[in-house]
Every structure is written in C-alpha cells, then in structure tokens.
Design a protein around this motif. Structure first.
Motif, PDB file in Angstrom:
ATOM      1  N   ARG A  75      13.410   3.888  -3.381  1.00 39.65           N
ATOM      2  CA  ARG A  75      12.641   4.297  -4.563  1.00 39.65           C
ATOM      3  C   ARG A  75      13.489   4.115  -5.818  1.00 39.65           C
ATOM      4  N   GLY A 118       8.998  -5.423 -11.139  1.00 42.48           N
ATOM      5  CA  GLY A 118       8.736  -4.824  -9.839  1.00 42.48           C
ATOM      6  C   GLY A 118       9.628  -3.672  -9.455  1.00 42.48           C
ATOM      7  N   GLU A 123       8.152  -0.210  -8.538  1.00 43.51           N
ATOM      8  CA  GLU A 123       7.494  -0.024  -7.243  1.00 43.51           C
ATOM      9  C   GLU A 123       8.518   0.380  -6.183  1.00 43.51           C
ATOM     10  N   SER A 124       9.460  -0.477  -5.904  1.00 44.92           N
ATOM     11  CA  SER A 124      10.545  -0.173  -4.964  1.00 44.92           C
ATOM     12  C   SER A 124      11.554  -1.306  -5.018  1.00 44.92           C
ATOM     13  N   SER A 139      10.405  -4.781  -4.109  1.00 46.50           N
ATOM     14  CA  SER A 139       9.562  -5.513  -5.049  1.00 46.50           C
ATOM     15  C   SER A 139      10.350  -6.075  -6.228  1.00 46.50           C
TER      16      SER A 139
END
Length: 304
Positions: A61, A102, A105-106, A109
C-alpha cells in the motif's frame, strides 16, 4: 557526586553529536542512494534529484512520498518510520519527459509513461536521463536502520553524426527519426529483470518514434537521442529527413548492433555512437564511431 554527574553529561553530549547524521547512537535511520560502476560512485555527477515512493511491506500500500535531505540528494531520512517492513522505490532525474503513475493504487501498479512529444506529433521528444532503484527493508527498534540502494541506469544515449559524400541537399532544418523506442516502464520490482547486482524494470505501453532536430555544422549533422533502454530484440531503426524529404530509407539497426557486438540486454549503461555516411547514389555506410570522416573512413563500416 555533582562533579561526577557534570562530567558524565559532558561526555555524553560530546560523544553524540545531534547535528552529525553519521553518529548512529542518535540517528534513527536513513536510505543512501548510489550509482556505482567500476568502484566509483557516479551519483554526484549524474543524478540531480530523486522522487522516492514509500510503500508498506506487507500489502504494497502506498504510504507517502519521502523528500531527500536538503543539500544531500542521495539521502532520505527514515527516522520517522515506525517499526515494520517497507519498500522504497526511487526515480532519478525525472523532469518533463513523462509521469510516474499508479502509485496511489499499490506498488504493483507503479509505472512510468513518457508523454513529452515532439511538437504536435506522436513522436517522443528528447528524454530525461532516468535512474531507478528499489529496496525492501525492515525498521527495527534499537538498530542503526541504515540502508543502501544501488540505482540502475534506465535510459539510453545514442549519439549520431551524419555526413554526405558530396554536398548536403541544403541549409535549414534536418530531422533524425528513431522508430521503435519504448514509451513506458513497469516500476514494480517484482516484474524487474536482474543484471548483475542491479534490476531493470519491465516495459509497458507501445513502441514509438523519437525525433531530434539538427542543423548543419561543418557540413555535418550531429544529434543525441535520450530514450528508454533498448533490448536485444527491440532495437530501433533510423532515418534522416531534410524537411519533408527523406534522405535515407528506414535503416534497421538490429543487424548492425549484432555485427558490432552490441547487446543491450547485457549492458548496464547503454551509450552508443553511430556515424552515417550518405553516398551520392543514396546508399548509406554506418560506423560505430563519431571519429571517422568522409576522408578517413575506417574499415569496419556496414552498408545499408
């Protein structure tokens, strides 16, 4: 007793300089970035700034973007992190060539996409000299928490010189076009390819052209392409234009690279030189050096 306590306090203050981050008894952790080749750290010479993205180590995360220490672009302060596992991904020298996307997102990504185009075309403009590094680490209470990340060179330099056997077609603007260069990277380390002690990101997106404008200087053109890295199987082609008039056919550089023993996949730092000599009949001879000229062409060139 008062004298003893005073002396002890003085010793402790002298022995632990709060202003010196090398003193591990007071400093609570940091990441140092290096760009080491042949025993020399090129970071001070090649890397001007870093963007550093922090992720949780368990689920990838995104936590936040960490700044580098003022005046020390190779250093990130980790002292505010709690005990636990983390991942830190850095991109160096990113200015206006593209964007990192990205990460909200995580870590899976995280990607880079070039979006700086040559004028109003779909061809890419001059790129940034990009560097990339990733590190998983664990912060532990009571430990020094000092970490080092080796950056990878994730751009390619191609210097090009063009000469004519006779006179060039005229003055004005010339354009050199590379066809088949990558437009993006997958920055998730789990998809990266190892090369020695370093890892290099996978590619995303499509293959594009890259264009450089050049004017005659001493009857020759000189240009330098900075793009994302080449691969053994994806090496661009080149063409020379005078205005809207093509001066050469589209020249596939893959067989030329193989003939000269240039294999990008096994090359940590991709820096190439290419000399084109355009003959009166339109044929082109290529050489892997900019030092040759029309009157002192050396053996080893190849015709296209």
């Amino acid at each position: 007793m008062r004298l003893l306590l005073t002396v002890l306090a003085c010793v402790l203050l002298v022995g632990c300089d709060l202003g010196d981050d090398r003193d591990l008894c007071c400093y609570r952790g940091g990441m140092t970035y290096r760009l080491t080749y042949d025993g020399y750290d090129y970071f001070p010479d090649r890397v001007e700034h870093l963007r550093c993205f922090l992720f949780s180590g368990d689920d990838g995360r995104f936590l936040r973007e960490l700044p580098t220490v003022p005046g020390r672009p190779e250093r990130v302060d980790l002292s505010g992190l709690e005990e636990g596992d983390y991942g830190l991904i850095a991109v160096g020298n990113l200015d206006d060539y593209g964007e990192v996307e990205g990460f909200e997102e995580s870590v899976r990504s995280l990607r880079f996409g070039a979006c700086d185009f040559f004028r109003e075309t779909r061809a890419l403009a001059h790129g940034d000299q990009l560097y990339w590094g990733a590190k998983r680490f664990r912060m532990k209470t009571g430990c020094a928490n000092e970490f080092v990340t080796e950056l990878s060179n994730v751009h390619c330099h191609l210097k090009v010189m063009v000469e004519w056997e006779g006179l060039p077609p005229g003055s004005g603007s010339y354009y050199l076009q590379l066809s088949g260069v990558h437009e993006g990277y997958d920055l998730f380390p789990g998809n990266a390819r190892p090369l020695g002690e370093r890892i290099f990101p996978a590619y995303t997106g499509e293959l594009r052209s890259s264009v450089e404008e050049s004017n005659l200087l001493n009857m020759a053109l000189r240009a330098e392409f900075v793009t994302l890295r080449y691969t053994d199987e994806e090496i661009p082609s080149i063409r020379v234009w005078y205005g809207a008039s093509a001066q050469t056919e589209l020249i596939d550089l893959k067989p030329v690279f193989r003939q000269w023993g240039w294999y990008p996949d096994s090359t940590p730092v991709q820096e190439y030189e290419l000399h084109l000599l355009i003959y009166r009949d339109g044929s082109v001879e290529l050489s892997p050096s900019l030092d040759v000229g029309v009157n002192d062409w050396t053996d080893g060139g190849t015709f296209e």
